[in-house]
Write a protein that holds these residues in place. Structure first.
Motif, mmCIF file in Angstrom:
data_model
loop_
_atom_site.group_PDB
_atom_site.id
_atom_site.type_symbol
_atom_site.label_atom_id
_atom_site.label_comp_id
_atom_site.label_asym_id
_atom_site.label_seq_id
_atom_site.Cartn_x
_atom_site.Cartn_y
_atom_site.Cartn_z
ATOM 1 N N LEU A 159 66.200 43.339 158.936
ATOM 2 C CA LEU A 159 66.823 44.468 159.578
ATOM 3 C C LEU A 159 66.861 45.608 158.346
ATOM 4 N N LEU A 160 66.639 46.754 158.576
ATOM 5 C CA LEU A 160 66.870 48.148 157.884
ATOM 6 C C LEU A 160 67.969 48.829 158.314
ATOM 7 N N SER A 161 68.695 48.731 157.790
ATOM 8 C CA SER A 161 70.301 49.291 158.030
ATOM 9 C C SER A 161 70.942 50.060 156.968
ATOM 10 N N GLY A 162 72.155 50.738 157.388
ATOM 11 C CA GLY A 162 72.878 51.658 156.463
ATOM 12 C C GLY A 162 73.690 52.497 157.273
ATOM 13 N N GLN A 163 73.555 53.639 156.716
ATOM 14 C CA GLN A 163 74.276 54.766 157.683
ATOM 15 C C GLN A 163 72.948 55.750 158.247
ATOM 16 N N ILE A 164 72.016 55.133 158.742
ATOM 17 C CA ILE A 164 70.978 55.843 159.144
ATOM 18 C C ILE A 164 71.236 56.585 160.544
ATOM 19 N N SER A 166 68.942 59.241 161.646
ATOM 20 C CA SER A 166 67.500 59.836 162.201
ATOM 21 C C SER A 166 66.447 58.965 161.701
ATOM 22 N N VAL A 167 65.377 58.955 162.228
ATOM 23 C CA VAL A 167 64.061 58.122 161.950
ATOM 24 C C VAL A 167 63.207 58.957 162.728
ATOM 25 N N SER A 168 62.092 58.841 161.710
ATOM 26 C CA SER A 168 60.753 59.395 162.018
ATOM 27 C C SER A 168 59.840 58.517 161.467
ATOM 28 N N TYR A 169 58.780 58.363 162.065
ATOM 29 C CA TYR A 169 57.464 57.303 161.377
ATOM 30 C C TYR A 169 56.114 57.637 161.791
ATOM 31 N N VAL A 170 54.839 57.251 161.192
ATOM 32 C CA VAL A 170 53.568 57.548 161.466
ATOM 33 C C VAL A 170 53.154 56.340 162.225
ATOM 34 N N GLU A 171 52.995 56.375 163.563
ATOM 35 C CA GLU A 171 52.577 55.204 164.283
ATOM 36 C C GLU A 171 51.421 54.498 163.706
ATOM 37 N N GLY A 172 51.545 53.079 163.510
ATOM 38 C CA GLY A 172 50.474 52.516 163.222
ATOM 39 C C GLY A 172 49.847 52.407 161.649
ATOM 40 N N ASP A 173 50.751 53.538 160.904
ATOM 41 C CA ASP A 173 50.253 53.766 159.485
ATOM 42 C C ASP A 173 51.038 53.083 158.502
ATOM 43 N N ASN A 174 52.159 52.402 158.886
ATOM 44 C CA ASN A 174 53.038 51.722 158.051
ATOM 45 C C ASN A 174 53.878 52.813 157.268
ATOM 46 N N VAL A 175 54.321 53.605 157.669
ATOM 47 C CA VAL A 175 55.225 54.464 156.716
ATOM 48 C C VAL A 175 56.337 55.143 157.605
ATOM 49 N N LEU A 176 57.604 54.860 157.314
ATOM 50 C CA LEU A 176 58.888 55.252 158.043
ATOM 51 C C LEU A 176 59.870 56.042 157.203
ATOM 52 N N LEU A 177 60.393 57.055 157.703
ATOM 53 C CA LEU A 177 61.471 57.855 156.897
ATOM 54 C C LEU A 177 62.861 57.547 157.716
ATOM 55 N N THR A 179 66.672 58.646 157.417
ATOM 56 C CA THR A 179 67.462 59.651 156.619
ATOM 57 C C THR A 179 69.141 59.280 156.977
ATOM 58 N N GLU A 180 69.724 59.587 156.277
ATOM 59 C CA GLU A 180 71.361 59.422 156.128
ATOM 60 C C GLU A 180 72.041 60.720 155.532
ATOM 61 N N HIS A 181 73.309 61.275 156.351
ATOM 62 C CA HIS A 181 73.906 62.242 156.062
ATOM 63 C C HIS A 181 75.158 61.700 155.525
ATOM 64 N N VAL A 182 75.582 61.508 154.287
ATOM 65 C CA VAL A 182 76.859 61.087 153.794
ATOM 66 C C VAL A 182 77.608 62.091 153.115
ATOM 67 N N ASP A 183 78.674 62.625 153.750
ATOM 68 C CA ASP A 183 79.434 63.696 152.940
ATOM 69 C C ASP A 183 78.567 65.110 152.999
ATOM 70 N N ALA A 184 78.514 65.453 151.616
ATOM 71 C CA ALA A 184 77.677 66.564 151.653
ATOM 72 C C ALA A 184 76.241 66.256 151.156
ATOM 73 N N ASN A 185 76.174 64.996 151.134
ATOM 74 C CA ASN A 185 74.631 64.606 150.539
ATOM 75 C C ASN A 185 73.631 64.136 151.636
ATOM 76 N N THR A 186 72.424 64.261 151.467
ATOM 77 C CA THR A 186 71.221 63.755 152.326
ATOM 78 C C THR A 186 70.453 62.889 151.822
ATOM 79 N N TYR A 187 70.387 61.586 152.239
ATOM 80 C CA TYR A 187 69.490 60.463 151.497
ATOM 81 C C TYR A 187 68.350 60.242 152.341
ATOM 82 N N ASN A 188 67.220 60.544 151.856
ATOM 83 C CA ASN A 188 65.982 60.057 152.648
ATOM 84 C C ASN A 188 65.197 58.701 151.881
ATOM 85 N N SER A 189 64.967 57.746 152.964
ATOM 86 C CA SER A 189 64.301 56.621 152.330
ATOM 87 C C SER A 189 62.988 56.470 153.153
ATOM 88 N N VAL A 190 61.955 56.345 152.286
ATOM 89 C CA VAL A 190 60.588 56.150 153.087
ATOM 90 C C VAL A 190 60.366 54.409 152.718
#
Length: 274
Positions: A159-164, A166-177, A179-190
């Motif tokens: 399981l990939l979790s947190g305070q996610i 929004s999610v976007s991904y490239v289908e079939g190409d094994n890459v997913l983004l 995004t978490e918005h926590v307070d004033a910060n934006t965290y982007n995990s690929v």
């Protein structure tokens, strides 16, 4: 049609050959049993070939269709991060279990997870294909809150979790983004999938340099971004951030997940149908 033409031609050839051979017979005639047997044998072989081809075609039609984006390229930075195998997911443990739950198949694992979640008041699901194998990823959220994405390792549900949010991904190409918005910060995990586990590819942070200062927000209360960081390296501007982050995730190919269109019973039916 080509097969029938070929069989017809083959039959004529066999008949002509037998007639030619018959000239050497004392009677000068072709034995009808020989011609009939040859034609029947050729017909049977043709029908067996057609049935085999039709069967193979039917099996392929039942496989899930995964759209691999043409032209998506992996940078050296992505490839290097993929080789590091930095796992970021957590293995699912069923309610009441003292250890990580193991399953004989991905269907069994996903069904157990869905049934665990079905007691929640509001949970919605969807199936996506992050990498190019035939096993989908199960994405869900409870009460319109944080998003969780599940993949299957071969025996466990990872399981990939947190305070996610929004999610976007490239289908079939094994890459997913994710995004978490926590307070004033934006965290982007690929992230990507390796051996059935979620692994880290890149981690970016954007926000005010001082999130507690009044001048870190505009008149509408939106954070003014003055700090950028990727994989622990501080950057000087949004342009520099976008350029480096784009080496890990090309957003022009990304597909954002906007709908979770199945409840527990519906997703169970979808899983069983695959």
């Amino acid at each position: 049609m080509k097969k029938r033409l070929y069989v017809f031609t083959l039959c004529l050839t066999i008949a002509a050959s037998m007639i030619a051979c018959g000239k050497d017979n004392v009677s000068g005639e072709v034995e009808p049993e020989e011609l009939t047997d040859a034609l029947e044998e050729s017909k049977s072989e043709s029908e067996a070939t057609e049935n085999k081809d039709d069967s193979a075609s039917g099996e392929s039609e039942n496989l899930p269709t995964i759209e691999v984006v043409e032209g998506y390229n992996y940078s050296d930075e992505y490839n290097a991060a993929f080789e590091l195998d930095d796992r970021v997911g957590a293995n699912y443990r069923a309610s009441g279990a003292s250890e990580v739950s193991e399953f004989a198949s991905w269907k069994e694992g996903y069904k157990a997870l869905v049934e665990d979640l079905s007691s929640e008041d509001s949970v919605s699901f969807s199936l996506i294909y992050v990498d190019s194998d035939d096993i989908p990823e199960l994405i869900y959220k409870v009460d319109d809150s944080d998003i969780v994405i599940a993949t299957f390792s071969g025996s466990t549900v990872n399981l990939l979790s947190g305070q996610i949010d929004s999610v976007s991904y490239v289908e079939g190409d094994n890459v997913l983004l994710a995004t978490e918005h926590v307070d004033a910060n934006t965290y982007n995990s690929v992230v990507a999938i390796k051996d059935g586990y979620w692994i880290n590819i890149a981690y970016g942070t954007q926000g005010p340099l001082d999130p507690w200062a009044e001048d870190s927000f505009d008149e509408n209360g939106n954070a003014i971004i003055t700090y950028w960081e990727i994989n622990g390296e501080e950057l000087a501007s949004q342009d520099e951030y976008d350029e480096l982050f784009g080496k890990y995730y090309d957003s022009s190919f990304g597909k954002e997940i906007t709908e979770f269109n199945a409840d527990a019973s519906q997703i169970l039916e979808q899983i069983e149908a695959l």
